[in-house]
Design a protein around this motif. Structure first.
Motif, PDB file in Angstrom:
ATOM      1  N   HIS A 210       0.833  -1.207   0.000  1.00 51.21           N
ATOM      2  CA  HIS A 210       0.000   0.000   0.000  1.00 51.21           C
ATOM      3  C   HIS A 210       0.870   1.261   0.000  1.00 51.21           C
ATOM      4  O   HIS A 210       0.604   2.210  -0.751  1.00 51.21           O
ATOM      5  N   ALA A 211       1.911   1.261   0.824  1.00 48.81           N
ATOM      6  CA  ALA A 211       2.807   2.424   0.868  1.00 48.81           C
ATOM      7  C   ALA A 211       3.528   2.604  -0.464  1.00 48.81           C
ATOM      8  O   ALA A 211       3.655   3.730  -0.968  1.00 48.81           O
ATOM      9  N   ALA A 212       3.990   1.500  -1.052  1.00 41.55           N
ATOM     10  CA  ALA A 212       4.724   1.577  -2.323  1.00 41.55           C
ATOM     11  C   ALA A 212       3.822   2.079  -3.447  1.00 41.55           C
ATOM     12  O   ALA A 212       4.238   2.915  -4.267  1.00 41.55           O
ATOM     13  N   LYS A 213       2.584   1.593  -3.506  1.00 40.25           N
ATOM     14  CA  LYS A 213       1.654   2.013  -4.550  1.00 40.25           C
ATOM     15  C   LYS A 213       1.328   3.495  -4.457  1.00 40.25           C
ATOM     16  O   LYS A 213       1.088   4.153  -5.477  1.00 40.25           O
ATOM     17  N   ASN A 214       1.310   4.011  -3.241  1.00 44.33           N
ATOM     18  CA  ASN A 214       0.992   5.421  -3.038  1.00 44.33           C
ATOM     19  C   ASN A 214       2.240   6.294  -3.004  1.00 44.33           C
ATOM     20  O   ASN A 214       2.182   7.453  -2.599  1.00 44.33           O
ATOM     21  N   LYS A 215       3.374   5.701  -3.435  1.00 45.78           N
ATOM     22  CA  LYS A 215       4.659   6.407  -3.517  1.00 45.78           C
ATOM     23  C   LYS A 215       5.041   7.048  -2.183  1.00 45.78           C
ATOM     24  O   LYS A 215       5.553   8.163  -2.119  1.00 45.78           O
ATOM     25  N   GLN A 216       4.755   6.299  -1.116  1.00 50.67           N
ATOM     26  CA  GLN A 216       5.107   6.746   0.228  1.00 50.67           C
ATOM     27  C   GLN A 216       6.362   6.016   0.697  1.00 50.67           C
ATOM     28  O   GLN A 216       6.707   4.956   0.172  1.00 50.67           O
ATOM     29  N   PRO A 217       7.065   6.559   1.684  1.00 54.67           N
ATOM     30  CA  PRO A 217       8.211   5.832   2.244  1.00 54.67           C
ATOM     31  C   PRO A 217       7.749   4.517   2.855  1.00 54.67           C
ATOM     32  O   PRO A 217       6.565   4.340   3.148  1.00 54.67           O
ATOM     33  N   GLN A 218       8.691   3.604   3.046  1.00 53.67           N
ATOM     34  CA  GLN A 218       8.350   2.345   3.695  1.00 53.67           C
ATOM     35  C   GLN A 218       7.827   2.625   5.109  1.00 53.67           C
ATOM     36  O   GLN A 218       8.305   3.544   5.777  1.00 53.67           O
ATOM     37  N   PRO A 219       6.833   1.853   5.568  1.00 51.66           N
ATOM     38  CA  PRO A 219       6.250   2.103   6.893  1.00 51.66           C
ATOM     39  C   PRO A 219       7.314   2.093   7.991  1.00 51.66           C
ATOM     40  O   PRO A 219       8.106   1.161   8.086  1.00 51.66           O
ATOM     41  N   ARG A 220       7.318   3.115   8.820  1.00 44.57           N
ATOM     42  CA  ARG A 220       8.334   3.229   9.873  1.00 44.57           C
ATOM     43  C   ARG A 220       8.171   2.159  10.942  1.00 44.57           C
ATOM     44  O   ARG A 220       9.121   1.837  11.655  1.00 44.57           O
ATOM     45  N   VAL A 221       6.959   1.606  11.052  1.00 41.24           N
ATOM     46  CA  VAL A 221       6.715   0.593  12.086  1.00 41.24           C
ATOM     47  C   VAL A 221       7.190  -0.790  11.663  1.00 41.24           C
ATOM     48  O   VAL A 221       7.117  -1.736  12.449  1.00 41.24           O
ATOM     49  N   LEU A 222       7.663  -0.925  10.418  1.00 37.50           N
ATOM     50  CA  LEU A 222       8.185  -2.201   9.935  1.00 37.50           C
ATOM     51  C   LEU A 222       9.666  -2.073   9.608  1.00 37.50           C
ATOM     52  O   LEU A 222      10.132  -1.003   9.198  1.00 37.50           O
ATOM     53  N   THR A 223      10.401  -3.149   9.789  1.00 33.55           N
ATOM     54  CA  THR A 223      11.813  -3.164   9.422  1.00 33.55           C
ATOM     55  C   THR A 223      11.930  -2.904   7.926  1.00 33.55           C
ATOM     56  O   THR A 223      11.319  -3.615   7.124  1.00 33.55           O
ATOM     57  N   PRO A 224      12.680  -1.901   7.488  1.00 33.97           N
ATOM     58  CA  PRO A 224      12.717  -1.569   6.065  1.00 33.97           C
ATOM     59  C   PRO A 224      13.593  -2.525   5.256  1.00 33.97           C
ATOM     60  O   PRO A 224      14.514  -3.148   5.789  1.00 33.97           O
ATOM     61  N   PHE A 225      13.283  -2.646   3.981  1.00 35.06           N
ATOM     62  CA  PHE A 225      14.186  -3.285   3.027  1.00 35.06           C
ATOM     63  C   PHE A 225      15.159  -2.201   2.563  1.00 35.06           C
ATOM     64  O   PHE A 225      14.740  -1.122   2.156  1.00 35.06           O
ATOM     65  N   VAL A 226      16.452  -2.489   2.629  1.00 38.24           N
ATOM     66  CA  VAL A 226      17.443  -1.450   2.351  1.00 38.24           C
ATOM     67  C   VAL A 226      18.272  -1.753   1.100  1.00 38.24           C
ATOM     68  O   VAL A 226      19.321  -1.157   0.881  1.00 38.24           O
ATOM     69  N   GLY A 227      17.788  -2.674   0.252  1.00 41.88           N
ATOM     70  CA  GLY A 227      18.527  -2.982  -0.963  1.00 41.88           C
ATOM     71  C   GLY A 227      19.745  -3.827  -0.667  1.00 41.88           C
ATOM     72  O   GLY A 227      19.770  -4.596   0.292  1.00 41.88           O
ATOM     73  N   ASN A 228      20.796  -3.639  -1.459  1.00 40.66           N
ATOM     74  CA  ASN A 228      22.012  -4.432  -1.295  1.00 40.66           C
ATOM     75  C   ASN A 228      23.234  -3.522  -1.229  1.00 40.66           C
ATOM     76  O   ASN A 228      24.111  -3.576  -2.084  1.00 40.66           O
ATOM     77  N   PRO A 229      23.293  -2.660  -0.210  1.00 39.90           N
ATOM     78  CA  PRO A 229      24.436  -1.740  -0.126  1.00 39.90           C
ATOM     79  C   PRO A 229      25.717  -2.490   0.211  1.00 39.90           C
ATOM     80  O   PRO A 229      25.692  -3.501   0.913  1.00 39.90           O
ATOM     81  N   ARG A 230      26.826  -2.001  -0.281  1.00 44.94           N
ATOM     82  CA  ARG A 230      28.101  -2.666  -0.032  1.00 44.94           C
ATOM     83  C   ARG A 230      28.873  -2.041   1.118  1.00 44.94           C
ATOM     84  O   ARG A 230      29.693  -2.678   1.741  1.00 44.94           O
ATOM     85  N   GLU A 231      28.634  -0.757   1.374  1.00 45.09           N
ATOM     86  CA  GLU A 231      29.323  -0.075   2.454  1.00 45.09           C
ATOM     87  C   GLU A 231      28.320   0.684   3.309  1.00 45.09           C
ATOM     88  O   GLU A 231      27.232   1.015   2.856  1.00 45.09           O
ATOM     89  N   ASN A 232      28.736   0.951   4.557  1.00 39.08           N
ATOM     90  CA  ASN A 232      27.873   1.690   5.485  1.00 39.08           C
ATOM     91  C   ASN A 232      26.473   1.098   5.530  1.00 39.08           C
ATOM     92  O   ASN A 232      25.472   1.785   5.322  1.00 39.08           O
ATOM     93  N   MET A 233      26.433  -0.203   5.790  1.00 39.05           N
ATOM     94  CA  MET A 233      25.170  -0.943   5.772  1.00 39.05           C
ATOM     95  C   MET A 233      24.155  -0.335   6.745  1.00 39.05           C
ATOM     96  O   MET A 233      24.378  -0.290   7.947  1.00 39.05           O
ATOM     97  N   PRO A 234      23.036   0.193   6.243  1.00 40.05           N
ATOM     98  CA  PRO A 234      22.023   0.725   7.151  1.00 40.05           C
ATOM     99  C   PRO A 234      21.251  -0.404   7.827  1.00 40.05           C
ATOM    100  O   PRO A 234      21.321  -1.558   7.403  1.00 40.05           O
TER     101      PRO A 234
END
Length: 327
Positions: A210-234
């Motif tokens: 629902h958040a993605a379809k409405n172009k909103q940030p990922q819900p703050r109450v859920l652990t976010p998906f952060v992609g596949n960063p190689r450095e400074n892992m969030p």
């Protein structure tokens, strides 16, 4: 025989845990009672609201959840380091949102001065509260007791609403975490309650989509998906939200009787990174609880968990070799 909680939780091995609470009594958590015809569907909102509220109080993040008719699934991630860094004010501010505390903690929060003797007891109390704020047992207690009180009030009765103990499974590696999250998100589809992830009410996958379809940030109450960063892992799940949602949607088609679905390994970045084939993935996301009891992960991780929790045997070792060893 039930195992003590200390033999099911080992933060040395993993911060991730899959917890399941089931109702007793015929009157359902949610859904419609077939005998009386009364609907309890509104109780799903109670559970979801309380669950997401607790994630703002505890040093415990929610990766996935699904509120079913007579049970609740949740995948949790304990952040002990966060709780360790809280000062006394932060610990008490959070804890007092749920419990009254003691006369000394209330006195401190009111700005009153404590004597030297009172400070000794006060410091011990704060450390106890700090530990509770990253303990899964206290998280589940504050979830289930609240819902039980509300349901008993509505039903005009007293007594037990949930089974005495919630089930806990340690998720020891990325494969186990992602497979269990998908297993939880797909629960309503497997139960034939919903047809697609985006229509699955009171689930984490619906909230994310629902958040993605409405172009909103990922819900703050859920652990976010952060992609596949190689450095400074969030902080977050090291995969793409888009890849996860697509994989869950494809998996949902595969497990529905009226849909012909197939997961192409070359088209799934998550399966490619996990080193799992589609057969392994489908078994995990449809039969996760069936094959694993107290822990799930690769064989080496399972053996380490067994040593740290002093289990003589650990159910699921054979399946771990077959389902969670990289192809």
């Amino acid at each position: 025989m039930p195992q003590p909680r200390k033999s099911q939780i080992s933060l040395i091995d993993t911060p991730y845990y899959h917890c399941v609470s089931r109702c007793v009594r015929q009157s359902y958590l949610c859904g419609t009672d077939k005998h009386s015809g009364q609907s309890y569907e509104h109780r799903r909102g109670w559970v979801e609201e309380r669950l997401l509220f607790l994630s703002t109080v505890f040093a415990i993040d929610i990766c996935a959840y699904a509120v079913m008719n007579n049970h609740t699934h949740v995948v949790l991630c304990v952040d002990k380091a966060l709780a360790d860094n809280w000062d006394n004010d932060e610990v008490l501010r959070r804890y007092h949102k749920l419990h009254r505390g003691t006369l000394l903690t209330q006195k401190f929060m009111n700005g009153d001065t404590l004597s030297q003797g009172e400070l000794i007891t006060f410091d011990e109390t704060v450390e106890t509260y700090r530990q509770r704020l990253y303990e899964i047992s206290w998280f589940m207690r504050d979830l289930n007791e609240h819902i039980a009180r509300e349901a008993n009030k509505e039903d005009g009765c007293t007594g037990r609403f949930w089974e005495g103990r919630f089930k806990s499974q340690a998720l020891l590696d990325e494969s186990a975490v992602l497979a269990c999250m998908a297993y939880v998100d797909l629960n309503p589809i497997r139960a034939k309650m919903e047809e697609t992830p985006e229509t699955s009410k009171h689930t984490s996958i619906k909230k994310r989509i629902h958040a993605a379809k409405n172009k909103q940030p990922q819900p703050r109450v859920l652990t976010p998906f952060v992609g596949n960063p190689r450095e400074n892992m969030p902080k977050g799940i090291p995969y793409s939200l888009k890849d996860y949602c697509e994989l869950v949607d494809t998996t949902g088609c595969c497990i529905r009787d009226d849909k012909a679905g197939h997961i192409d390994n070359t088209q799934s970045p998550i399966l490619e990174r996990l080193g799992l084939d589609s057969a392994q993935w489908l078994t995990l996301t449809t039969e996760f609880e069936k094959h694993f009891c107290y822990a799930a992960g690769a064989e080496q991780m399972m053996n380490a968990f067994k040593r740290h929790t002093h289990h003589q045997r650990l159910r699921g070792m054979t399946k771990a070799k077959v389902l969670l060893n990289r192809a």
